[in-house]
Design an enzyme around this catalytic site. Structure first.
Site, PDB file in Angstrom:
ATOM      1  N   CYS A 190       0.877  -1.180   0.000  1.00  0.00           N
ATOM      2  CA  CYS A 190       0.000   0.000   0.000  1.00  0.00           C
ATOM      3  C   CYS A 190       0.910   1.225   0.000  1.00  0.00           C
ATOM      4  O   CYS A 190       2.112   1.095  -0.238  1.00  0.00           O
ATOM      5  CB  CYS A 190      -0.995  -0.018   1.167  1.00  0.00           C
ATOM      6  SG  CYS A 190      -0.297   0.128   2.815  1.00  0.00           S
ATOM      7  N   HIS A 212      14.614 -14.185  12.137  1.00  0.00           N
ATOM      8  CA  HIS A 212      14.216 -14.146  13.548  1.00  0.00           C
ATOM      9  C   HIS A 212      12.712 -14.307  13.764  1.00  0.00           C
ATOM     10  O   HIS A 212      12.294 -14.830  14.794  1.00  0.00           O
ATOM     11  CB  HIS A 212      14.648 -12.827  14.186  1.00  0.00           C
ATOM     12  CG  HIS A 212      16.137 -12.702  14.343  1.00  0.00           C
ATOM     13  ND1 HIS A 212      16.722 -11.736  15.126  1.00  0.00           N
ATOM     14  CD2 HIS A 212      17.162 -13.423  13.815  1.00  0.00           C
ATOM     15  CE1 HIS A 212      18.045 -11.857  15.085  1.00  0.00           C
ATOM     16  NE2 HIS A 212      18.335 -12.868  14.276  1.00  0.00           N
TER      17      HIS A 212
HETATM   18  C1  RB5 Z   1      -4.188   5.158   0.701  1.00  0.00           C
HETATM   19  O1  RB5 Z   1      -4.302   6.502   0.394  1.00  0.00           O
HETATM   20  C2  RB5 Z   1      -3.230   4.939   1.868  1.00  0.00           C
HETATM   21  O2  RB5 Z   1      -3.814   5.351   3.049  1.00  0.00           O
HETATM   22  C3  RB5 Z   1      -2.820   3.493   1.938  1.00  0.00           C
HETATM   23  O3  RB5 Z   1      -2.217   3.131   0.741  1.00  0.00           O
HETATM   24  C4  RB5 Z   1      -1.849   3.125   3.020  1.00  0.00           C
HETATM   25  O4  RB5 Z   1      -0.727   3.951   3.012  1.00  0.00           O
HETATM   26  C5  RB5 Z   1      -2.405   2.962   4.361  1.00  0.00           C
HETATM   27  O5  RB5 Z   1      -1.720   2.577   5.317  1.00  0.00           O
END
Ligand code: RB5
Length: 144
Positions: free
Chosen positions: A68, A101
């Protein structure tokens, strides 16, 4: 880690990096299940963390990768599943340590924080590094 099957997913912040990672994994002969997302439309990262966690739990994947924007949301969401040991890493050394670990079975990456070369280096370390066992076994058992 001798991994043959791996599930990968990202939210909209990690789609491009996910594609690059899939290319690397396929080059290494690993069977990859791409669980989305597929485009730039905004989605919710917990849905994709859950999909990868389910693949680990049902045995269809031996390991997982989640991407993400920061990697933080994915790691929080994935670690809600007791069978998952998800590690948010930033470089090759932290990746090697999460395998040696912590026997991490899910790698979390922040696409907005890491350059592609660093992220791919982490993926390579994740699939190549073995768990050391020994004194680390009992510590991991305490989390299960
Ligand atoms: C999305 O905008 C963002 O919040 C997500 O990709 C991530 O970084 C969340 O932890």
């Amino acid at each position: 880690m001798t991994v043959k099957t791996l599930a990968i997913a990202s939210d909209h912040g990690g789609v491009e990096l996910k594609s690059a990672i899939i290319g690397l994994l396929k080059d290494r002969g690993i069977e990859v299940a791409d669980l989305g997302t597929d485009g730039s439309a905004s989605v919710d990262y917990p849905d994709f963390a859950q999909a990868v966690a389910k693949s680990i739990i049902d045995g269809s994947a031996e390991a997982g990768i989640l991407v993400c924007g920061s990697g933080i949301g994915m790691s929080i969401a994935a670690n809600r599943f007791p069978q998952v040991r998800a590690a948010l890493v930033h470089d090759r050394l932290s990746t090697e340590l999460c395998r040696q670990h912590n026997n991490a079975n899910v790698l979390c990456l922040g696409a907005r924080l890491l350059g592609e070369a660093t992220a791919l280096d982490c993926v390579e370390a994740f699939i190549l590094t073995e768990f050391e066992g020994g004194r680390h076994e009992g510590r991991i058992a305490k989390m299960s």
